[in-house]
Design an enzyme around this catalytic site. Structure first.
Site, short mmCIF file in Angstrom:
data_model
loop_
_atom_site.label_atom_id
_atom_site.label_comp_id
_atom_site.label_asym_id
_atom_site.label_seq_id
_atom_site.Cartn_x
_atom_site.Cartn_y
_atom_site.Cartn_z
N GLY A 22 0.81 -1.21 0.00
CA GLY A 22 0.00 0.00 0.00
C GLY A 22 0.84 1.26 0.00
CG ASN A 24 -0.86 3.66 -4.23
OD1 ASN A 24 -1.04 2.69 -3.50
ND2 ASN A 24 -1.84 4.46 -4.61
CB THR A 25 -1.58 7.08 -1.54
OG1 THR A 25 -2.08 8.35 -1.09
CG2 THR A 25 -2.41 5.97 -0.91
N GLY A 26 -0.19 7.99 1.02
CA GLY A 26 -0.28 8.02 2.48
C GLY A 26 0.94 7.55 3.22
N GLY A 28 2.26 4.59 3.61
CA GLY A 28 3.14 3.67 2.88
C GLY A 28 4.06 4.40 1.93
CB SER A 151 -5.38 1.44 14.01
OG SER A 151 -6.27 2.48 14.35
CE1 TYR A 178 -8.81 0.43 9.84
CE2 TYR A 178 -9.03 1.64 11.90
CZ TYR A 178 -8.29 1.32 10.77
OH TYR A 178 -7.05 1.86 10.59
#
Length: 306
Positions: A22, A24-26, A28, A151, A178
């Site tokens: 993951g 490609n953004t954020g 990561g 989290s 979640y």
């Protein structure tokens, strides 16, 4: 080391292979970028390879001498996980860092390609299977690390409901679902570390959480689509860069030890720089951990031999 741990404290990573899901953004993406700047060969395992290639190009501009590769991985499909696992295992005989970062948060009720509740299937089961498929490659490197991104939500309405893991009987709660997936992430990290240590391996498993970080993961949070909400949220949350520091510390701090959990040092761990933090009492329940491990092997068809 500075009083506040930052990316400047990441040691030289030259010669190391770091696989980040993951990325490609954020969080990561920020994790991958720092590791590339520090000299690591970075493998960006992402669902959307087009976005992954665009992100990789940006990282290469920031770190011109870096070696950054993009590989397709859809954690919501065990077929994709098996294919990626086999290809990655063949391409990278030695993996120094496996960073299980990708995830989904608070989507409407939906399922993975295999019929699992989306958050549990993606956040936990997909990473469980991927780790199992790549573990030999990680164990081939002395002092390698596996980092699971968890989290604070593991404490919110969270338990592992073995009678209804996929939310087929109860009224669906995206928050509780979640929380269950993130509790499972932590339990996986703790169980894996216990088994690694018992077998005498030098590889260690750790966990980290970003606090509240202003990333695309927030897109399903009610109200975030309203004008100005995400901009305002940026004032009271970690930036993706700061949020990624806990992951980076778990992955690279020479003083870090197996089974540790890193998170922000600010009020209620919402924001700040990474320090050692503690997780809920239930996350340390060994009987539940072991049952979850067994069930995860059954559901994924991947047996993890340490």
């Amino acid at each position: 080391m500075s009083a506040k741990w930052t990316d400047a404290d990441v040691p030289d990573q030259s010669g190391r292979v770091a696989l980040v899901t993951g990325s490609n953004t954020g969080l990561g993406y920020e994790t991958a970028k720092v590791l590339a700047r520090r000299g690591a060969d970075v493998v960006m395992a992402v669902r959307d390879t087009g976005k992954g290639e665009a992100a990789a190009a940006t990282i290469r501009k920031a770190a011109p001498s870096s070696n950054v590769a993009v590989h397709a991985l859809d954690l919501g499909s065990l077929d994709s996980v098996r294919t990626a696992g086999a290809e990655l295992a063949a391409a990278y005989p030695r993996i120094d860092l496996l960073i299980n970062n990708a995830g989904v948060m608070y989507p409407p009720k939906s399922t993975t390609a295999d019929g699992f509740e989306l958050q549990f299937g993606t956040n936990h089961l997909g990473h469980f299977a991927l780790t199992g498929l790549l573990l030999k490659n990680v164990l081939a490197v002395p002092n390698s690390r596996i980092v699971v991104v968890a989290s604070m939500a593991h404490k919110i309405q969270a338990k592992i409901d073995f009678d209804d893991l996929q939310w087929e009987r109860r009224r669906y709660s995206r928050v509780a679902a979640y929380g269950q997936s993130k509790l499972a992430n932590l339990m996986f990290a703790y169980t894996l570390q216990r088994r690694l240590e018992a077998s005498g391996q030098k590889t260690i498993a750790l966990a980290a959480h970003p606090g509240i970080s202003n990333t695309e993961l927030m897109r399903h949070v009610p109200g975030t689509s309203l004008p100005g909400v995400m901009k305002a949220a940026g004032l009271v949350t970690n930036s993706p860069f700061t949020g990624a520091l806990a992951t980076l510390r778990a992955a690279t701090d020479p003083a870090a030890q197996g089974g540790q959990y890193y998170g922000p040092d600010g009020f209620r761990e919402l924001m700040g720089h990474p320090v050692l933090v503690s997780s809920s009492k239930q996350s340390h329940d060994v009987s539940v951990q072991e049952r979850l491990w067994t069930v995860s092997e059954q559901l994924t068809g991947v047996t993890i031999e340490v």
